[in-house]
Design a protein around this motif. Structure first.
Motif, mmCIF file in Angstrom:
data_model
loop_
_atom_site.group_PDB
_atom_site.id
_atom_site.type_symbol
_atom_site.label_atom_id
_atom_site.label_comp_id
_atom_site.label_asym_id
_atom_site.label_seq_id
_atom_site.Cartn_x
_atom_site.Cartn_y
_atom_site.Cartn_z
ATOM 1 N N SER A 125 3.666 95.973 88.436
ATOM 2 C CA SER A 125 4.175 95.295 87.243
ATOM 3 C C SER A 125 5.695 95.248 87.298
ATOM 4 O O SER A 125 6.331 96.112 87.929
ATOM 5 C CB SER A 125 3.721 96.045 85.989
ATOM 6 O OG SER A 125 4.195 95.408 84.821
ATOM 7 N N ARG A 150 0.044 108.892 78.127
ATOM 8 C CA ARG A 150 -1.258 108.510 78.687
ATOM 9 C C ARG A 150 -1.319 107.036 79.084
ATOM 10 O O ARG A 150 -2.341 106.364 78.886
ATOM 11 C CB ARG A 150 -2.382 108.847 77.704
ATOM 12 C CG ARG A 150 -2.437 110.319 77.330
ATOM 13 C CD ARG A 150 -3.587 110.606 76.390
ATOM 14 N NE ARG A 150 -3.572 112.002 75.974
ATOM 15 C CZ ARG A 150 -4.122 113.007 76.654
ATOM 16 N NH1 ARG A 150 -4.716 112.754 77.804
ATOM 17 N NH2 ARG A 150 -4.072 114.246 76.196
ATOM 18 N N MET A 151 -0.217 106.527 79.607
ATOM 19 C CA MET A 151 -0.227 105.160 80.132
ATOM 20 C C MET A 151 -0.796 105.131 81.551
ATOM 21 O O MET A 151 -0.912 104.075 82.159
ATOM 22 C CB MET A 151 1.187 104.583 80.131
ATOM 23 C CG MET A 151 1.761 104.376 78.748
ATOM 24 S SD MET A 151 3.360 103.540 78.796
ATOM 25 C CE MET A 151 3.910 103.771 77.103
ATOM 26 N N VAL A 152 -1.112 106.325 82.064
ATOM 27 C CA VAL A 152 -1.677 106.415 83.406
ATOM 28 C C VAL A 152 -2.748 107.492 83.399
ATOM 29 O O VAL A 152 -2.615 108.527 82.742
ATOM 30 C CB VAL A 152 -0.587 106.729 84.451
ATOM 31 C CG1 VAL A 152 0.163 107.999 84.085
ATOM 32 C CG2 VAL A 152 -1.181 106.859 85.846
ATOM 33 N N THR A 153 -3.843 107.232 84.094
ATOM 34 C CA THR A 153 -4.894 108.228 84.291
ATOM 35 C C THR A 153 -5.087 108.419 85.787
ATOM 36 O O THR A 153 -4.889 107.474 86.573
ATOM 37 C CB THR A 153 -6.217 107.786 83.655
ATOM 38 O OG1 THR A 153 -6.581 106.494 84.170
ATOM 39 C CG2 THR A 153 -6.093 107.719 82.141
ATOM 40 N N SER A 162 -4.534 106.479 91.016
ATOM 41 C CA SER A 162 -4.264 106.460 89.578
ATOM 42 C C SER A 162 -4.507 105.067 89.028
ATOM 43 O O SER A 162 -4.617 104.091 89.769
ATOM 44 C CB SER A 162 -2.820 106.876 89.298
ATOM 45 O OG SER A 162 -1.923 106.020 89.980
ATOM 46 N N SER A 163 -4.599 104.995 87.694
ATOM 47 C CA SER A 163 -4.795 103.709 87.033
ATOM 48 C C SER A 163 -3.819 103.622 85.865
ATOM 49 O O SER A 163 -3.823 104.482 84.979
ATOM 50 C CB SER A 163 -6.237 103.601 86.530
ATOM 51 O OG SER A 163 -6.437 102.382 85.846
ATOM 52 N N PHE A 164 -2.971 102.603 85.859
ATOM 53 C CA PHE A 164 -1.958 102.428 84.830
ATOM 54 C C PHE A 164 -2.431 101.431 83.779
ATOM 55 O O PHE A 164 -3.097 100.436 84.104
ATOM 56 C CB PHE A 164 -0.648 101.918 85.433
ATOM 57 C CG PHE A 164 0.078 102.923 86.273
ATOM 58 C CD1 PHE A 164 1.066 103.730 85.721
ATOM 59 C CD2 PHE A 164 -0.210 103.063 87.623
ATOM 60 C CE1 PHE A 164 1.744 104.650 86.490
ATOM 61 C CE2 PHE A 164 0.465 103.984 88.407
ATOM 62 C CZ PHE A 164 1.442 104.782 87.834
ATOM 63 N N ASN A 165 -2.106 101.709 82.537
ATOM 64 C CA ASN A 165 -2.345 100.748 81.459
ATOM 65 C C ASN A 165 -1.200 99.737 81.512
ATOM 66 O O ASN A 165 -0.135 99.943 80.919
ATOM 67 C CB ASN A 165 -2.383 101.461 80.109
ATOM 68 C CG ASN A 165 -2.738 100.521 78.967
ATOM 69 O OD1 ASN A 165 -2.393 99.342 78.981
ATOM 70 N ND2 ASN A 165 -3.418 101.044 77.966
ATOM 71 N N LEU A 166 -1.418 98.642 82.212
ATOM 72 C CA LEU A 166 -0.333 97.710 82.502
ATOM 73 C C LEU A 166 0.175 96.972 81.268
ATOM 74 O O LEU A 166 1.328 96.544 81.230
ATOM 75 C CB LEU A 166 -0.769 96.714 83.581
ATOM 76 C CG LEU A 166 -1.071 97.350 84.951
ATOM 77 C CD1 LEU A 166 -1.443 96.276 85.960
ATOM 78 C CD2 LEU A 166 0.129 98.146 85.458
ATOM 79 N N ASP A 167 -0.671 96.836 80.247
ATOM 80 C CA ASP A 167 -0.204 96.192 79.009
ATOM 81 C C ASP A 167 0.848 97.068 78.328
ATOM 82 O O ASP A 167 1.896 96.578 77.882
ATOM 83 C CB ASP A 167 -1.378 95.945 78.059
ATOM 84 C CG ASP A 167 -2.310 94.853 78.556
ATOM 85 O OD1 ASP A 167 -1.833 93.982 79.309
ATOM 86 O OD2 ASP A 167 -3.506 94.878 78.204
ATOM 87 N N LYS A 168 0.567 98.377 78.246
ATOM 88 C CA LYS A 168 1.536 99.293 77.640
ATOM 89 C C LYS A 168 2.773 99.445 78.516
ATOM 90 O O LYS A 168 3.889 99.567 78.009
ATOM 91 C CB LYS A 168 0.883 100.653 77.393
ATOM 92 C CG LYS A 168 -0.124 100.658 76.263
ATOM 93 C CD LYS A 168 -0.584 102.070 75.939
ATOM 94 C CE LYS A 168 -1.509 102.077 74.739
ATOM 95 N NZ LYS A 168 -1.959 103.459 74.403
#
Length: 294
Positions: free
Chosen positions: A36, A167-170, A3-9
Motif C-alpha cells: 500500500s 491491530r491493523m496487522v495480524t 502477516s495480514s494487514f488491514n489495508l483500509d485502515k
C-alpha cells in the motif's frame, strides 16, 4: 506472507501521515513486495526514472537493500537512494519478527536546486531518460531540510509501532518463521542450536539462515542470544532474589562468563549493573518489581 494487514485502515493512517508531512509513504511486506502507498502514484521524477528498465531495476534493488539494512539496525534507516533522493525505512515488528517495512521517500534534501541537480545528474548519467524532463521534474520537488526529515522519520517509527498496537496487522501463526520463533522461546533454557531447529522443522541450514535474516534481521545464533539476553533482563528485575549465575542457567547459558560477555555486548552493561541501575529507578511499592520489558 507471514502477516495480514488491514489495508483500509493502513490507507487512512497513511493519509494522515501525508497530511502532516507531505511525504509519500509506502508499506512493504517481509518479502519487500509493495502492499500500500499514499499517494498511490509515484512523483513525476520517479516515474521518469522507472520508465527506463535499467533504472527501474536499480530502484527495486535499492529498496530491498534499504529494507535489509533497516532490519539489521532494528531502527529507522535514513539514506540517499541510487538517484540521489533521500528516503527512510522503518521495520515493522510483531514481537521478535520483522513482518514488513514502512518507507517514505522521493525527498529532495539539498541546500539548493543547483547543488541537488548536480548530484542527481551525476548519479543518473547512465539512465536512458530525457535529461531536460528529469531536470524539470527535479525542480518540482520541494526542498526539505534534514531536521524535517529526521522528525518525519521519528513519526514513521511511531506509525510502525502503531500498526500492531491498533491491530491493523495480524500474524499467521502457522507460518514457519513464527513457529520457529515460538519453538526457540519454548526451549531457551536448553542447549539449543541451529541443527536442533533444522531437525525439528525438517529444513536445511541454508534455508534457516535465510529465514533468520529475512524475519529476524540477524543470524539465527545471534537471534537466540538476543532472546536469551532479553529473558535475562526480565528475570533480573522480576526476581531480585535470584543469583546472576542462576539466571544465566535459566536462560540457556551454560558458561557463566560467556553470559556476562554476551549480556554486556547487547545491553552495554553487566547483569549486576543492569539490575542495580533499573531496580534503583523503580519505586518501592511493597511488591516485587515488574519487568520494564513487559
Amino acid at each position: 506472507m507471514i502477516s495480514s494487514f488491514n489495508l483500509d485502515k493502513v490507507k487512512e493512517l497513511f493519509r494522515d501521515f501525508y497530511t502532516l508531512t507531505r511525504i509519500r509513504v509506502t508499506l512493504f511486506d517481509e518479502r519487500f513486495e509493495e502492499l500500500s502507498s499514499y499517494p498511490e502514484h509515484l512523483p513525476e521524477f520517479c516515474r521518469l526514472l522507472r520508465s527506463d528498465p535499467v533504472s527501474a531495476k536499480q530502484c527495486r534493488l535499492c529498496d530491498k537493500e534499504a529494507c535489509r539494512a533497516a532490519s539489521t539496525r532494528h531502527a529507522t534507516y535514513i539514506y540517499r537512494c541510487h538517484a540521489g533522493l533521500t528516503e527512510a525505512i522503518s521495520p515493522v515488528y510483531f514481537g521478535n519478527i520483522v513482518i514488513g517495512y514502512l518507507f517514505f521517500g522521493h525527498v529532495f534534501s539539498y541546500p539548493d536546486y543547483e547543488t541537488g541537480w548536480t548530484e542527481i545528474r551525476s548519479r543518473c548519467r547512465s539512465c536512458h531518460v530525457d535529461e531536460e524532463a528529469l531536470h524539470a521534474a527535479c525542480l518540482k520537488r520541494p526542498i526539505i531540510s534534514e531536521e524535517y526529515i529526521l522528525a518525519a522519520s521519528h513519526l514513521l517509527h511511531a506509525v510502525a509501532s502503531y500498526l500492531c498496537m491498533e491491530r491493523m496487522v495480524t500474524i499467521r501463526r502457522q507460518e514457519l518463521p513464527v513457529r520457529i520463533d515460538d519453538y526457540i522461546m519454548a526451549h531457551l533454557d536448553e542447549n539449543l542450536s541451529a541443527c536442533d531447529i533444522c531437525r525439528e522443522f525438517h529444513i536445511g541450514k541454508t534455508f534457516l539462515y535465510e529465514i533468520a535474516h529475512q524475519s529476524y534481521g540477524t543470524g539465527i545464533a545471534q537471534h537466540i542470544r538476543n532472546l536469551r539476553v532479553a529473558r535475562a533482563q526480565s528475570l533480573l528485575l522480576e526476581h531480585p532474589e535470584l543469583r546472576i549465575s542462576e539466571i544465566s542457567s535459566m536462560c540457556g547459558f551454560a558458561n557463566y562468563n560467556y553470559f556476562i560477555t554476551m549480556f554486556k555486548r547487547v545491553t552495554g552493561v553487566t547483569p549486576k549493573a543492569y539490575r542495580r541501575q533499573h531496580l534503583a529507578a523503580i519505586p518501592d511499592t511493597g511488591s516485587a518489581p515488574r519487568s520494564i520489558l513487559s
